[in-house]
Design a protein around this motif. Structure first.
Motif, PDB file in Angstrom:
ATOM      1  N   UNK A 106      -5.689  -1.658   2.991  1.00 28.37           N
ATOM      2  CA  UNK A 106      -6.844  -0.800   2.767  1.00 28.37           C
ATOM      3  C   UNK A 106      -6.391   0.350   1.887  1.00 28.37           C
ATOM      4  N   UNK A 107      -7.057   0.496   0.787  1.00 24.91           N
ATOM      5  CA  UNK A 107      -6.651   1.570  -0.106  1.00 24.91           C
ATOM      6  C   UNK A 107      -7.611   2.732   0.022  1.00 24.91           C
ATOM      7  N   UNK A 108      -7.067   3.903  -0.247  1.00 30.52           N
ATOM      8  CA  UNK A 108      -7.857   5.110  -0.174  1.00 30.52           C
ATOM      9  C   UNK A 108      -7.926   5.720  -1.571  1.00 30.52           C
ATOM     10  N   UNK A 145     -11.308   1.175   0.979  1.00 23.40           N
ATOM     11  CA  UNK A 145     -11.829  -0.166   0.772  1.00 23.40           C
ATOM     12  C   UNK A 145     -10.653  -1.144   0.852  1.00 23.40           C
ATOM     13  N   UNK A 146     -10.876  -2.285   1.505  1.00 24.89           N
ATOM     14  CA  UNK A 146      -9.810  -3.287   1.504  1.00 24.89           C
ATOM     15  C   UNK A 146      -9.555  -3.757   0.076  1.00 24.89           C
ATOM     16  N   UNK A 147      -8.305  -3.902  -0.257  1.00 21.82           N
ATOM     17  CA  UNK A 147      -7.954  -4.293  -1.610  1.00 21.82           C
ATOM     18  C   UNK A 147      -8.683  -5.570  -2.021  1.00 21.82           C
ATOM     19  N   UNK A 148      -8.910  -6.428  -1.058  1.00 21.21           N
ATOM     20  CA  UNK A 148      -9.559  -7.707  -1.336  1.00 21.21           C
ATOM     21  C   UNK A 148     -11.003  -7.542  -1.797  1.00 21.21           C
ATOM     22  N   UNK A 149     -11.567  -6.386  -1.501  1.00 23.64           N
ATOM     23  CA  UNK A 149     -12.963  -6.189  -1.863  1.00 23.64           C
ATOM     24  C   UNK A 149     -13.137  -5.170  -2.977  1.00 23.64           C
ATOM     25  N   UNK A 150     -12.051  -4.714  -3.533  1.00 24.17           N
ATOM     26  CA  UNK A 150     -12.156  -3.718  -4.601  1.00 24.17           C
ATOM     27  C   UNK A 150     -12.246  -4.415  -5.945  1.00 24.17           C
ATOM     28  N   UNK A 156      -1.445   9.630   0.446  1.00 25.65           N
ATOM     29  CA  UNK A 156      -2.067   9.634   1.771  1.00 25.65           C
ATOM     30  C   UNK A 156      -1.039  10.016   2.816  1.00 25.65           C
ATOM     31  N   UNK A 157      -1.383  11.010   3.623  1.00 30.70           N
ATOM     32  CA  UNK A 157      -0.438  11.488   4.616  1.00 30.70           C
ATOM     33  C   UNK A 157      -0.560  10.660   5.902  1.00 30.70           C
ATOM     34  N   UNK A 158       0.513  10.684   6.679  1.00 34.73           N
ATOM     35  CA  UNK A 158       0.524   9.931   7.934  1.00 34.73           C
ATOM     36  C   UNK A 158      -0.457  10.529   8.923  1.00 34.73           C
ATOM     37  N   UNK A 159      -1.090   9.674   9.683  1.00 41.98           N
ATOM     38  CA  UNK A 159      -2.048  10.136  10.674  1.00 41.98           C
ATOM     39  C   UNK A 159      -1.832   9.411  11.994  1.00 41.98           C
TER      40      UNK A 159
END
Lengths: 1068, 458
Positions: free
Chosen positions: A106-108, A114-119, A230-233
């Motif tokens: 999942x990319x931000x 969005x999941x990379x597969x759907x971008x 993206x920071x860790x959460x």
């Protein structure tokens, strides 16, 4: 309200479906307790399909009394449940991860996930594992070699700045003279601070946005691509995980002998002796002359006997400054990194905390810095549909800059300040003085007549100096995420950032700085206007604050399980303010009491020694206040049908309070469109060998702004010290035809996987058409805009094309896993339109590659090379068809068409090959990177340039020079020349002879780790242990040039030293 | 929940509606688009207007400085310095392109600034006290820049030929897109004189400080221009007008010897200065590391002449440095002084046959320059001899004041004063003959290539 809508909705559904026998409401989560949005719930018999909403909930109805429910989600094993009338109406479904499936990435983008597969766009995702392969303390450093189409260009690094920031190029150029650096995004907001304040251990992943669909959501500054950090959460329902990380990195001493821009002591002395005999030095008090020349003058004036002279001359001849510099100024660098991360969460909250400490002893003795990072993030689920997040990030950097590098002492191979025969330490081990500002003998005379010791001894300074700086950075982030009506949510974010930095330098009374200042202001009557005591200089402090706010509404729905519609719209507002407070200087400073004196006359210009007059300085800079404001509106939507067709689009308007532009030019609107088609899902597709095949294409625009340019004339205010009045300087004369640069980007991509997933990858083609590019100053100086002024015009269009290949192969699976990652990027550019004047001047074409329609802007031009003249050993030239010796005439006869295009400065093909081996807990990977198809100009001598007394050029090619007829067969280095005749050396230095192939393959790094699993650590309260070794800058495997040069560092004194690190990671 | 939603919608609305004013704030406290009278006044306060005389080539080409061979060969070969070396040997071509210091560019930069100020002031109401001064200053600076251009890039003025001689482009608007062709020399001079008359009207009689133009500086420039044009009546008239208001001369007998520069920095306490101007550009060849006082010039000073000690640092006769700039630093002073006006007037008198008046001015100046105990007044019945004395005195008094090149160009037309300049370097002899075409410098490469201007014949 919410419930009311919900019930209506359910009611509507009920009526369409009819009164069902079964009605199931499910909440889908994974093992970590994370809600799974977009999971698919299907009833096998009644063929009903729904998907989970933004809270992971679905409701499904069936008219039948028994049925089978199948819940699926990408990356998870399907979940089956037999339904009958006794099944509970409300169930929780936990999906198990599918270990064989490719992990869903999942990319931000900073605005949406969005999941990379759907971008549809071109994204590169660098996950945590890849980031932690390497150990650099700068996050960008860790992207090198693992990031598709990100070129690290180090040609801009000069001198000793080998570890400086490289220029980053994402997919070649989209501007010619504008800022070509990508936009940085941290925590979903643009980040303009120091990237070094971010601790890489806090970073979860990095996403690179490469095309218009990816970047246009970022608008006017996204033309060069975007790097989203993206920071860790923490995660819900996750037991507390503690991870401790410690890494120690050692860096070699730099190799000062790498540079060829020097001559050995004996030769330099020979040259200086000759120059003295030619009266090439103006001998006067205020001008330094090389110490050997000083020695010769001493002998001439009988101030030293022959024996003493010979002895000193001999010492000089034997000496090589670089050896002493290596011994006394440099050290093995030690970098220590410690970090502690704690993450976890319960049903209604999640959190992440981190603390980190880095200590870095640089290669240069007494240059040290440390960094402390603290962070805390808390997210609360106040209600099932309302999430509140508050985070705080704090960084403090402290550095001591007391080191002296060979350049700060004034040695650069050909310097006359510190020569190669000068020493840092004498034969008895005492610190030796080197040249500085004034003539040595003048200083000696003045010392004899009662002035303070006026010698500059670097090793004493190294001991005395006390120069520190500190930077603090705090970032606060709050986030409200409110979901409603099943498919909507509103996100409100606010981010505050404050950074301050300042420095101070205490100069001990014994420092050269103080002694020199006291002496300069000692009057003829002996009065010392500057007291001989400590001086404290406070540097300017810069305080930066920024407020960013964003309000965004998202809509995301699966309709009838066949189509998926998502849409977002929002607005963003941002203000950055920076306040500069000028520094000050306190004389007569007592470091113990912290007091200084201000009773000094700072206004009067006093006569100074040895010449001129000056006032005693008090301040160091002037105050400043800058305020930038940004306002944006954006929208983004995508529609997917049958999981195979996706259409996406985005639009954005950006405005800012730019100075000197017309109101309607403050903003710019940008857009993008994209589609993707998963071919393998079509019924006609029966190509088993490639079970996954997707075609993507996007087109859109992004922008690039140059804040230094202005529509109206602009002035900057200042103070005129001479007339003691306010003054204004024309900073820009105004350009009424100015408009912003725009880049239209087309991206075509093919994603594929072969059977069993043994090979997968993507092939992307891009075409970036940059329009209205700003190019500097093509003005007729008669307009009053001189060539040096930063005045740009929209003068060219540039087309950049290229391919990005990404191939991952699993060569071996099983106990021993072997994976290869191949990145291959090509980029070429061509000017398609140019409205500036044509270059007709040869020097200009050679020094600054001209913009020519139909050609690349990266081209390099050179004068044709015919070899050396067998009679003179100087470059062979033809004037009117005859061999000539009239170099100036030849040079001025050259026409642009006589020049040869020798190649491009930027690699045409670059990439890397990463091999990773996994065996039990061992993990070994090595990256080999390559850059091919480019050239660089190597340095060499210019005949006679050694004899430019004030600014000589030395190069070891001096010893490869032509000496007698016949030598021209094997050397291109021109013969010895007594003087430098204008253009004779230029004909050589600007010629093809020095153009060198830049192709290089290097072993960038090796990473080895060993992990011990939990089950082997039964009796330990430890989850896992990982030992890590990493080595970087390992050297060149192959290079096209035969000169032993590293084409990646054409302008530095030495190569980036090899580093090796060892680390330990423990998880609890 | 409802409240929350309303809040969100409201917030969106607020953000949208405040957009226009939100972006109105200025990005920097020290950067602005000039619009007020004060802004334009501050532009003219800039050191550009007194520290960057576009006279670099004229200094390099004249016969006051020389660069010893050993040092000449030590000037680095690069784009930065090549044009200086080429100009020093009066080469036909001197530029290679993208030079940073060229008088043409510097003069036109000043002209652009004046044009912006003039246009801006035209839009402001004439209410402020200093409006006339500011407007007049802008016109004065622009005229002075044009005059400097004529002395570098046009043939010497000849009243009979000026209409057929090429001048410089007269840019009077700040619009950068305007193409302006080269005017005739007559038009150029006419423009300059007309503008200076306008400036004289507006400027106050005496300057606020030596850094501000005044009627006096206008008179001084007019006197200089008319002398160059050979209009001795006018030149004398303007010199007299200025001297009537300010006639101070420093008596060098009362000067104290300092251990470096002889005069105080930035013309402090210097009663002779009418308008302070200096050559602040960093020109390597002109720096005192490379350039030494021409030995022939040095020999012209008698031992009783106090200028010899206050102008020059005599340590090494072959490498004499200049310490006599009224700037009190290594920068050459290029402004206007009363001493120059005395010399202009003396020359005009002499040329008009008014021998006694010429001698009176000449001796008045000399009395302030020669050691009192050895001072002898000059006297002659021969007007031509007096003229020769005046011209000789001009050379001595105005050493490195930026007027020598103009004088050479002007005097070369007279056989008595014509001079061939010679440089010898590395066994090569370079000569510049009287009225040589190379007394007119070439236009920069960019002006020819981009501007499409006709290059000067050399």
């Amino acid at each position: 309200m919410n419930k009311f809508f919900k019930s209506i909705f359910i009611l509507l559904l009920c009526t369409t479906v009819g009164y069902g026998q079964i009605s199931i409401t499910g909440h889908v989560i994974n093992k970590d307790g994370e809600t799974l949005v977009d999971a698919n719930a299907r009833l096998q018999k009644s063929k009903q399909t729904v998907s989970t909403n933004n809270q992971g909930v679905f409701t499904i109805y069936s008219a039948l009394t028994t049925d089978t429910l199948i819940v699926t989600h990408v990356g998870y094993l399907p979940y089956r449940l037999v339904l009958n009338t006794s099944t509970k109406r409300s169930i929780q479904i936990t999906l198990e991860k599918d270990q064989n499936a490719l992990e869903e990435v999942v990319i931000n983008t900073g605005y949406y996930q969005v999941p990379l597969e759907r971008a549809t766009g071109a994204f590169t995702h660098i996950d945590n594992e890849l980031l932690n392969r390497s150990t650099g303390s700068n996050i960008l450093e860790r992207l090198e070699g693992v990031t598709n189409s990100l070129l690290f260009d180090r040609r801009n690094l000069t001198g000793e700045d080998v570890d400086g920031a490289p220029e980053l190029r994402i997919r070649g150029l989209s501007t010619i003279e504008g800022d070509s650096s990508p936009l940085m995004v941290v925590d979903n907001f643009p980040y303009e601070g120091d990237i070094n304040t971010i601790n890489p251990n806090d970073v979860e992943s990095v996403t690179i946005l490469r095309d218009a669909a990816a970047a246009s959501i970022w608008g006017a500054r996204a033309g060069n691509g975007v790097i989203v950090i993206n920071m860790k959460q923490g995660k819900y329902n996750q037991p507390t995980r503690i991870s401790f990380n410690s890494t120690t990195t050692l860096g070699e001493k730099p190799d000062l002998f790498y540079s060829q821009n020097y001559l050995p002591s004996a030769t330099v002395m020979e040259i200086q002796k000759e120059l003295l005999s030619r009266n090439a030095y103006t001998i006067r008090n205020q001008t330094l002359i090389p110490s050997y020349v000083e020695l010769l003058l001493k002998k001439k004036d009988n101030l030293i006997d022959d024996e003493g002279f010979m002895r000193q001359e001999n010492i000089m001849r034997q000496n090589d400054f670089r050896q002493q510099a290596t011994d006394y100024l440099y050290q093995v660098a030690i970098k220590q990194q410690y970090s502690l991360n704690v993450r976890g969460g319960g049903g209604n909250y999640r959190y992440a905390m981190s603390a980190a400490y880095d200590k870095d002893k640089s290669n240069v003795i007494r240059n040290e810095n440390d960094r402390m990072n603290l962070s805390l993030q808390n997210t609360f689920k106040v209600r099932p549909n309302l999430e509140l997040t508050g985070s705080i990030w704090y960084t403090r950097q402290y550095s001591e800059n007391n080191g002296l590098s060979h350049r700060t002492i004034g040695f650069n191979g050909a310097s006359i300040m510190t020569n190669i025969y000068d020493r840092l330490i004498d034969e008895d081990g005492n610190p030796e003085f080197v040249g500085s500002a004034y003539r040595l003998r003048y200083r000696e005379d003045q010392m004899a007549s009662g002035l303070l010791d006026w010698m500059y001894r670097p090793l004493n300074e190294l001991r005395l100096s006390d120069n520190t700086s500190e930077a603090k950075d705090i970032r606060l982030l709050t986030n409200i995420n409110y979901s409603f009506l099943d498919y909507f949510n509103i996100i409100g974010s606010y981010s505050f950032n404050e950074s301050t930095n300042g420095s101070q330098q205490y100069q001990d009374p014994d420092t050269y700085f103080v002694r020199n200042l006291v002496n300069e202001f000692t009057q003829n009557n002996g009065s010392k206007l500057v007291p001989h005591s400590g001086i404290m200089t406070y540097g300017k402090t810069v305080n930066g604050t920024s407020h960013s706010g964003r309000m965004q509404i998202n809509y995301n729905q699966m309709i009838q399980s066949k189509s998926r519609l998502s849409f977002l719209a929002g607005t963003e507002i941002r203000q950055t303010v920076s306040v500069t407070v000028p520094g000050s200087r306190l004389y007569d400073f007592d470091p113990d009491r912290g007091t200084g004196s201000a009773s000094i006359d700072f206004v009067t210009r006093f006569p100074t020694k040895p010449t001129s007059s000056n006032n005693i300085k008090t301040g160091t800079s002037s105050p400043d206040f800058n305020q930038n404001r940004y306002l944006s509106y954006f929208g983004n939507g995508s529609y997917g049908y049958k999981d195979r067709y996706i259409v996406s689009g985005s639009i954005r308007w950006d405005g800012s309070n730019l100075l000197g532009v017309k109101t309607n030019q403050r903003g710019t609107a940008l857009w993008s469109l994209g589609t993707s088609w998963e071919v393998n899902r079509e019924s006609f597709y029966d190509f088993d060998f490639i079970p996954y095949l997707r075609v993507r294409t996007t087109y859109g625009s992004a922008g690039n702004i140059d804040k230094t340019q202005s529509y109206y004339p602009t002035i900057s205010l200042g103070h005129n010290a001479t007339t003691n009045s306010a003054q204004a300087t024309l900073s820009h004369p105004g350009n009424p035809s100015l408009r912003w640069e725009q880049v239209n980007i087309l991206n075509l991509a093919l994603d594929w996987r072969v059977k069993n997933n043994r090979i997968n990858g993507s092939i992307e083609y891009y075409n970036k058409h940059a329009k209205y590019l700003l190019g500097s100053n093509m003005m007729d100086p008669t307009t009053g805009v001189p060539p040096a002024l930063n005045y740009k015009m929209n003068y060219a269009n540039l087309l950049t094309k290229g391919w990005d290949f990404l191939i991952t192969t699993q060569n071996l699976t099983g106990k021993l896993e072997w994976t290869s990652n191949i990145l291959l990027n090509t980029s070429i550019n061509k000017v398609t339109d140019y409205s500036g004047p044509n270059f007709t001047n040869v020097s200009q074409i050679i020094s600054s590659a001209p913009v020519i329609v139909g050609r690349s802007v990266d081209l390099m031009y050179a004068i044709p090379w015919y070899g050396l003249n067998p009679e003179t050993g100087q470059p062979l030239i033809y004037l009117d068809g005859e061999i000539s010796n009239d170099y100036p005439a030849y040079y001025s006869s050259l026409k642009p068409e006589d020049l040869i295009v020798v190649g491009t400065k930027v690699p045409k093909l670059s990439g890397s090959l990463a091999n990773t081996l996994k065996w039990k807990g061992f993990h070994l990977s090595a990256i080999m990177s390559f850059k091919l198809g480019h050239i660089f100009k190597r340095n060499s001598i210019g005949a006679g340039q050694e004899y430019i007394a004030t600014l000589p050029t030395y190069h070891m090619d001096y010893f490869k020079r032509w000496k007698e007829p016949g030598d021209e067969e094997y050397t291109d280095v021109p013969a010895y020349a007594e003087t430098s005749i204008n253009q004779r050396w230029g004909v050589y230095q600007s010629s093809e002879a020095l153009i060198t192939k830049g192709d290089v393959i290097r072993l960038q790094d090796i990473s080895l780790s060993y992990s011990i699993d939990k089950h082997k650590l039964n009796n330990w309260p430890i989850n896992n242990i990982k030992l890590h070794a990493y080595a970087r800058n390992l050297g060149i495997l192959w290079r096209a040039n035969k000169n032993g040069l590293d084409p990646d560092y054409p302008n530095t004194d030495y190569l980036a030293p090899r580093v090796i690190s060892l680390g330990l990671q423990v998880g609890f | 929940m409802y409240k929350c939603k309303m809040f969100a919608v409201l917030a969106c609305l607020v953000l949208v509606s405040c957009g226009e004013t939100f972006l109105d704030v200025k990005p920097s406290i020290r950067q602005r688009v000039p619009s007020t009278f004060k802004d334009y006044q501050l532009i003219l306060n800039n050191s550009l207007h007194y520290d960057y005389s576009p006279l670099v080539l004229n200094y390099i080409g004249a016969d006051e400085l020389y660069v010893p061979e050993g040092l000449f060969n030590s000037i680095p070969n690069s784009l930065l310095y090549n044009f200086q070396k080429n100009a020093y040997t009066w080469a036909k071509e001197i530029y290679e392109g993208t030079e940073q210091i060229t008088d043409w560019n510097d003069a036109y930069s000043l002209i652009l600034i004046s044009n912006i100020v003039i246009e801006g002031l035209n839009k402001t109401a004439n209410k402020q006290d200093d409006w006339d001064l500011t407007y007049g200053s802008a016109i004065f600076y622009r005229a002075m820049s044009y005059y400097h251009l004529t002395q570098s890039y046009c043939l010497p003025y000849d009243v009979n030929d000026a209409k057929n001689t090429i001048g410089v482009p007269l840019r009077v608007e700040s619009d950068l897109t305007m193409k302006v062709p080269r005017s005739t020399l007559a038009e150029t001079y006419e423009f300059i004189l007309g503008e200076l008359n306008k400036a004289t009207e507006l400027l106050p009689l005496e300057p606020e400080s030596i850094f501000k133009p005044s009627k006096l500086s206008s008179y001084a420039l007019l006197a200089r221009i008319y002398l160059q044009m050979g209009n001795y009546d006018k030149a004398e008239e303007y010199a007299s007008s200025a001297l009537a208001k300010k006639d101070n001369l420093m008596d060098f007998n009362n000067l104290e010897k300092k251990n470096n520069f002889s005069f105080l920095p930035y013309g402090k306490d210097n009663g002779e200065i009418i308008l302070y101007q200096s050559l602040g550009q960093q020109v390597v060849l002109l720096g005192d590391y490379f350039s030494k006082i021409d030995t022939n010039l040095l020999n012209c000073f008698s031992d009783s002449d106090l200028r010899k000690t206050f102008y020059f640092d005599p340590k090494d006769p072959l490498q004499t440095a200049y310490i006599g700039s009224y700037s009190g630093s290594a920068k050459f002073f290029t402004g206007f002084t009363t001493s120059e006006l005395y010399l202009i007037r003396a020359e005009c008198y002499a040329r008009k046959g008014m021998r006694d008046q010429a001698l009176r001015d000449l001796n008045h100046l000399r009395r302030h320059r020669i050691a009192t105990e050895r001072y002898l007044s000059l006297n002659s019945q021969d007007t031509q001899v007096v003229l020769q004395w005046v011209i000789e005195e001009r050379k001595l008094e105005l050493v490195l004041r930026g007027t020598r090149w103009e004088d050479l160009r002007r005097l070369n037309k007279e056989q008595d004063f014509a001079k061939t300049l010679v440089r010898e370097l590395n066994g090569q002899r370079f000569e510049l003959f009287p009225n040589d075409k190379r007394y007119t410098w070439p236009l920069p490469v960019e002006a020819i290539q981009i501007g499409g201007y006709q290059q000067n014949e050399r």
